[in-house]
Design a protein around this motif. Sequence first.
Motif, mmCIF file in Angstrom:
data_model
loop_
_atom_site.group_PDB
_atom_site.id
_atom_site.type_symbol
_atom_site.label_atom_id
_atom_site.label_comp_id
_atom_site.label_asym_id
_atom_site.label_seq_id
_atom_site.Cartn_x
_atom_site.Cartn_y
_atom_site.Cartn_z
ATOM 1 N N VAL A 71 0.836 -1.202 0.000
ATOM 2 C CA VAL A 71 0.000 0.000 0.000
ATOM 3 C C VAL A 71 0.874 1.258 0.000
ATOM 4 O O VAL A 71 0.640 2.202 -0.758
ATOM 5 C CB VAL A 71 -0.955 0.005 1.212
ATOM 6 N N VAL A 72 1.898 1.257 0.863
ATOM 7 C CA VAL A 72 2.817 2.397 0.927
ATOM 8 C C VAL A 72 3.515 2.590 -0.413
ATOM 9 O O VAL A 72 3.663 3.724 -0.899
ATOM 10 C CB VAL A 72 3.852 2.194 2.054
ATOM 11 N N LYS A 73 3.943 1.496 -1.018
ATOM 12 C CA LYS A 73 4.638 1.585 -2.303
ATOM 13 C C LYS A 73 3.745 2.219 -3.367
ATOM 14 O O LYS A 73 4.188 3.061 -4.157
ATOM 15 C CB LYS A 73 5.080 0.189 -2.751
ATOM 16 N N GLY A 74 2.476 1.831 -3.394
ATOM 17 C CA GLY A 74 1.550 2.417 -4.355
ATOM 18 C C GLY A 74 1.338 3.895 -4.113
ATOM 19 O O GLY A 74 1.303 4.699 -5.059
ATOM 20 N N ALA A 75 1.188 4.281 -2.850
ATOM 21 C CA ALA A 75 0.997 5.699 -2.525
ATOM 22 C C ALA A 75 2.239 6.512 -2.882
ATOM 23 O O ALA A 75 2.147 7.604 -3.448
ATOM 24 C CB ALA A 75 0.675 5.851 -1.036
ATOM 25 N N GLU A 76 3.407 5.970 -2.548
ATOM 26 C CA GLU A 76 4.647 6.690 -2.789
ATOM 27 C C GLU A 76 4.881 6.893 -4.286
ATOM 28 O O GLU A 76 5.439 7.906 -4.706
ATOM 29 C CB GLU A 76 5.817 5.922 -2.168
ATOM 30 N N GLU A 77 4.430 5.952 -5.080
ATOM 31 C CA GLU A 77 4.554 6.066 -6.535
ATOM 32 C C GLU A 77 3.860 7.338 -7.041
ATOM 33 O O GLU A 77 4.408 8.089 -7.848
ATOM 34 C CB GLU A 77 3.953 4.825 -7.190
ATOM 35 N N VAL A 78 2.654 7.567 -6.558
ATOM 36 C CA VAL A 78 1.898 8.762 -6.954
ATOM 37 C C VAL A 78 2.515 10.021 -6.361
ATOM 38 O O VAL A 78 2.696 11.034 -7.055
ATOM 39 C CB VAL A 78 0.424 8.638 -6.518
ATOM 40 N N LEU A 79 2.854 9.981 -5.089
ATOM 41 C CA LEU A 79 3.372 11.179 -4.415
ATOM 42 C C LEU A 79 4.741 11.581 -4.964
ATOM 43 O O LEU A 79 5.046 12.775 -5.065
ATOM 44 C CB LEU A 79 3.439 10.925 -2.912
ATOM 45 N N TYR A 80 5.551 10.626 -5.337
ATOM 46 C CA TYR A 80 6.844 10.939 -5.958
ATOM 47 C C TYR A 80 6.624 11.670 -7.274
ATOM 48 O O TYR A 80 7.292 12.662 -7.569
ATOM 49 C CB TYR A 80 7.633 9.653 -6.178
ATOM 50 N N ARG A 81 5.678 11.169 -8.046
ATOM 51 C CA ARG A 81 5.368 11.808 -9.331
ATOM 52 C C ARG A 81 4.872 13.230 -9.135
ATOM 53 O O ARG A 81 5.177 14.130 -9.933
ATOM 54 C CB ARG A 81 4.308 10.969 -10.061
#
Length: 347
Positions: free
Chosen positions: A82-92
């Motif tokens: 879940v964290v990995k998915g969120a971080e993917e968007v927030l990094y972008r």
Amino acid sequence: MGPKNSVSMKDVARLAQVSVGTVSNVINAPDRVTAPTRIRVAEAIAKLGWVPNESARQLRAGRSRSIGMVVMDISNPFFTDVVKGAEEVLYREQYSVQIGNSDQQPTRELTLLDRFEQQRVGGVLFAPVGDSAERVLALRRRGIPVVIVDRAGISSDFCSVGVDDLVGGRLAGRHLIEQGHRRLAFVGGPSTLTQVRDRRGGIELAVEQAGGDATLLAVSTPGLTLDAGVAAAGDLAALPDGERPTGVFAANDLIAIGLLQGFVTAGLRVPEDIALVGYDDIAFAAAAAVPISSVHQPRAEIGRKSAELLVAEIEAADAEQPHRHETVRFTPTLVVRRSSAGSPPRG
């Protein structure tokens, strides 16, 4: 000119022969500056080795580009995904992420929320353990948007993303019943967690709909951990053959893996003596010595959607535009593996 950390925006402006405001626009709103000027400023920055003070800029803007994320158990691969998915968007979207692990402790999660508020984070992604509604509303009043993760529809005051756990529990129960199992067990806890209650409610509904002599034994655990599963397996294995459940549904895959370990230690075969279904469909479930059937949740997608909703709410607030809260509830699916298929119940 001295050490690089003493270089200021004024020094860059002087070397590039532009105003301080122009340098600021090159950093924060480059579309407002002509290409030749951007190049001249970029060359001055490179020559002087100037590094913008992001913390100071955020303080002046009144909002940080850092997002706080509170999860129930960072050691659980479900939340890692879940964290990995969120971080993917927030990094972008050029946000950084601070992770807080509540470790399934309500007092700890309140402390984490306090710290994120003190740090003036731009928003919070929150997977709650207890009833933190008042604390979360207080964050909102302070201008900090919050999205509820892994629990959809608990309040119309927030965006939320989760899975229909009632459906998931019913899928697991129906599958075990279709395999011929009439003595079922649900293993998981604590019951204060909405997800646990809903998953148990789902298998209870499946047993009720099956009618006849179908029964369900509920085994409460202190947490959703591997060790809790091992301990529960010992309790179930100690039951007489005619009373021991032949089909078990675990509230998550960590408990299911612990159950598998405990059953093997007790001399029970899976699925020949006892069938097993978990929840979350983490990679370790499929890789177990006996691959474990599991109710699949789109873990990374839960994180991505939660982050997208949070960014949208932050941007709406910055633009002083209205924001409509959304409830996103994914439908789980059942992944059948060897732990629950191919062997009729014995005894």
